[in-house]
Motif scaffolding. Structure first.
Motif, PDB file in Angstrom:
ATOM      1  N   ASP A  61      50.353 -12.750  -4.866  1.00  0.00           N
ATOM      2  CA  ASP A  61      49.055 -13.342  -5.211  1.00  0.00           C
ATOM      3  C   ASP A  61      48.965 -13.675  -6.700  1.00  0.00           C
ATOM      4  OD1 ASP A  61      49.026 -10.784  -6.226  1.00  0.00           O
ATOM      5  OD2 ASP A  61      47.037 -10.264  -5.452  1.00  0.00           O
ATOM      6  N   GLU A  62      50.116 -13.744  -7.384  1.00  0.00           N
ATOM      7  CA  GLU A  62      50.100 -13.926  -8.835  1.00  0.00           C
ATOM      8  C   GLU A  62      50.499 -15.337  -9.271  1.00  0.00           C
ATOM      9  OE1 GLU A  62      50.638  -9.663 -10.890  1.00  0.00           O
ATOM     10  OE2 GLU A  62      52.514 -10.443 -10.053  1.00  0.00           O
ATOM     11  N   LEU A  63      49.973 -15.715 -10.436  1.00  0.00           N
ATOM     12  CA  LEU A  63      50.281 -16.992 -11.077  1.00  0.00           C
ATOM     13  C   LEU A  63      51.275 -16.734 -12.200  1.00  0.00           C
ATOM     14  CD1 LEU A  63      49.744 -20.042 -11.567  1.00  0.00           C
ATOM     15  CD2 LEU A  63      47.801 -19.360 -13.019  1.00  0.00           C
ATOM     16  N   VAL A  64      52.378 -17.498 -12.206  1.00  0.00           N
ATOM     17  CA  VAL A  64      53.481 -17.249 -13.141  1.00  0.00           C
ATOM     18  C   VAL A  64      53.730 -18.476 -14.022  1.00  0.00           C
ATOM     19  CG1 VAL A  64      55.925 -16.627 -13.346  1.00  0.00           C
ATOM     20  CG2 VAL A  64      54.551 -15.692 -11.460  1.00  0.00           C
ATOM     21  N   GLY A  87      53.655 -23.332 -24.143  1.00  0.00           N
ATOM     22  CA  GLY A  87      53.325 -22.920 -22.781  1.00  0.00           C
ATOM     23  C   GLY A  87      52.551 -24.015 -22.044  1.00  0.00           C
ATOM     24  N   ALA A  88      51.568 -23.606 -21.252  1.00  0.00           N
ATOM     25  CA  ALA A  88      50.734 -24.562 -20.512  1.00  0.00           C
ATOM     26  C   ALA A  88      49.368 -23.915 -20.307  1.00  0.00           C
ATOM     27  CB  ALA A  88      51.380 -24.926 -19.180  1.00  0.00           C
ATOM     28  N   ALA A  89      48.626 -23.821 -21.403  1.00  0.00           N
ATOM     29  CA  ALA A  89      47.364 -23.079 -21.411  1.00  0.00           C
ATOM     30  C   ALA A  89      46.361 -23.617 -20.392  1.00  0.00           C
ATOM     31  CB  ALA A  89      46.753 -23.099 -22.812  1.00  0.00           C
ATOM     32  N   GLY A 122      46.548 -21.755 -17.176  1.00  0.00           N
ATOM     33  CA  GLY A 122      46.462 -20.297 -17.245  1.00  0.00           C
ATOM     34  C   GLY A 122      45.042 -19.782 -17.168  1.00  0.00           C
ATOM     35  N   PRO A 123      44.831 -18.500 -17.467  1.00  0.00           N
ATOM     36  CA  PRO A 123      45.842 -17.541 -17.915  1.00  0.00           C
ATOM     37  C   PRO A 123      46.734 -17.066 -16.767  1.00  0.00           C
ATOM     38  CG  PRO A 123      43.735 -16.431 -17.679  1.00  0.00           C
ATOM     39  CD  PRO A 123      43.486 -17.893 -17.428  1.00  0.00           C
ATOM     40  N   TYR A 124      47.852 -16.436 -17.137  1.00  0.00           N
ATOM     41  CA  TYR A 124      48.891 -16.083 -16.171  1.00  0.00           C
ATOM     42  C   TYR A 124      49.014 -14.570 -15.989  1.00  0.00           C
ATOM     43  CZ  TYR A 124      50.103 -20.930 -17.071  1.00  0.00           C
ATOM     44  OH  TYR A 124      50.044 -22.295 -17.205  1.00  0.00           O
ATOM     45  N   ASP A 125      49.355 -14.185 -14.769  1.00  0.00           N
ATOM     46  CA  ASP A 125      49.640 -12.776 -14.491  1.00  0.00           C
ATOM     47  C   ASP A 125      50.990 -12.374 -15.070  1.00  0.00           C
ATOM     48  OD1 ASP A 125      47.386 -12.069 -12.501  1.00  0.00           O
ATOM     49  OD2 ASP A 125      48.256 -13.875 -11.604  1.00  0.00           O
ATOM     50  N   VAL A 126      51.928 -13.340 -15.057  1.00  0.00           N
ATOM     51  CA  VAL A 126      53.308 -13.073 -15.475  1.00  0.00           C
ATOM     52  C   VAL A 126      53.836 -14.264 -16.264  1.00  0.00           C
ATOM     53  CG1 VAL A 126      55.678 -12.651 -14.683  1.00  0.00           C
ATOM     54  CG2 VAL A 126      53.760 -11.630 -13.443  1.00  0.00           C
ATOM     55  N   GLN A 160      48.207 -16.640 -23.527  1.00  0.00           N
ATOM     56  CA  GLN A 160      48.065 -17.195 -22.170  1.00  0.00           C
ATOM     57  C   GLN A 160      48.310 -16.145 -21.083  1.00  0.00           C
ATOM     58  OE1 GLN A 160      50.249 -21.001 -21.870  1.00  0.00           O
ATOM     59  NE2 GLN A 160      49.923 -21.264 -24.065  1.00  0.00           N
ATOM     60  N   LEU A 161      48.658 -14.925 -21.499  1.00  0.00           N
ATOM     61  CA  LEU A 161      48.892 -13.838 -20.555  1.00  0.00           C
ATOM     62  C   LEU A 161      47.586 -13.097 -20.292  1.00  0.00           C
ATOM     63  CD1 LEU A 161      51.215 -12.364 -19.028  1.00  0.00           C
ATOM     64  CD2 LEU A 161      51.385 -10.836 -21.012  1.00  0.00           C
ATOM     65  N   LYS A 162      47.293 -12.864 -19.024  1.00  0.00           N
ATOM     66  CA  LYS A 162      46.082 -12.134 -18.655  1.00  0.00           C
ATOM     67  C   LYS A 162      46.140 -10.693 -19.161  1.00  0.00           C
ATOM     68  CE  LYS A 162      44.984 -14.418 -14.236  1.00  0.00           C
ATOM     69  NZ  LYS A 162      44.951 -14.214 -12.761  1.00  0.00           N
ATOM     70  N   GLU A 163      44.978 -10.100 -19.374  1.00  0.00           N
ATOM     71  CA  GLU A 163      44.907  -8.667 -19.637  1.00  0.00           C
ATOM     72  C   GLU A 163      45.537  -7.935 -18.452  1.00  0.00           C
ATOM     73  OE1 GLU A 163      43.981  -5.078 -21.524  1.00  0.00           O
ATOM     74  OE2 GLU A 163      43.976  -7.118 -22.319  1.00  0.00           O
TER      75      GLU A 163
END
Length: 217
Positions: A79-82, A138-140, A143-147, A164-167
């Motif tokens: 279920d994650e966005l990379v 990156g590609a903001a 995002g933001p991205y899980d990984v 761009q990385l999620k908490e």
């Protein structure tokens, strides 16, 4: 005629599993994605060698072991966005697409980006897209991205990429010191990244990921 499916099985059995990578989603993805379709035509026969494959201009396709171990420590969920930085011709993006909900590959070489997108479409990776632009940016917008996975060497990871990385998210990068490198995994907690060593590997430093030199007089 070369039986690439046999070579894929051999790659997994001799390069991936012996490196203590046993998670089914990774094994399954690497058995199913045709690596030979994501390299230049003249290099199809070399697609499964156990070393980084030169794509020219200082860029490489990471050896299967390094990619597999990186994916292993990132433990991507369905279920994650990379964000896949430095995707070259799209192989790593195609593998990640089989593990994640969606993946955005970033490639700044226009020809590579176009070929990667075409190869992903041909492979049926409809949850993957290639963003053409500077790797360090990156590609903001997606995002933001899980990984975040960085497919090559770095000496530094710029803040605009880490932003761009999620908490609670994870990032893997190969920090190079001369010819030697180590893949570290970073975990974002309260806006800060804490890094830990995962394994040793080597690759050329990607464009823009050289730490800016400072001189004291």
């Amino acid at each position: 005629m070369t039986d690439f499916s046999k070579r894929r099985t051999m790659m997994v059995d001799t390069q991936v599993r012996p490196s203590d990578v046993t998670k089914f989603p990774i094994i399954d993805a690497m058995l199913l994605v045709a690596r030979e379709d994501f390299v230049p035509t003249a290099q199809r026969e070399a697609a499964y060698v156990g070393e980084n494959l030169s794509l020219g201009h200082g860029r490489v396709l990471l050896e299967p072991r390094s990619l597999a171990k990186m994916l292993d420590v990132l433990a991507i969920a369905g279920d994650e966005l990379v964000l896949d930085v430095g995707c070259t011709l799209g192989y790593s993006t195609a593998v990640i697409a089989r593990m994640a909900q969606a993946v955005v590959g970033v490639e700044e070489d226009a020809d590579m980006a176009r070929e990667a997108q075409d190869a992903l479409v041909a492979a049926g990776a409809d949850n993957a897209v290639v963003h053409e632009g500077p790797l360090v940016e990156g590609a903001a917008q997606h995002g933001p991205y899980d990984v975040i996975a960085i497919q090559g060497g770095v000496t530094d990871v710029p803040a605009r990429l880490l932003d761009q990385l999620k908490e609670g998210g994870r990032i893997a990068a190969m920090f190079m010191d001369g010819p030697l490198g180590e893949v570290r995994v970073g975990y974002k907690r309260e806006g800060k990244i804490s890094w830990r060593l995962a394994f040793n590997a080597t690759a050329p430093v990607l464009p823009g990921f050289d730490k800016e030199m400072t001189f004291n007089f």
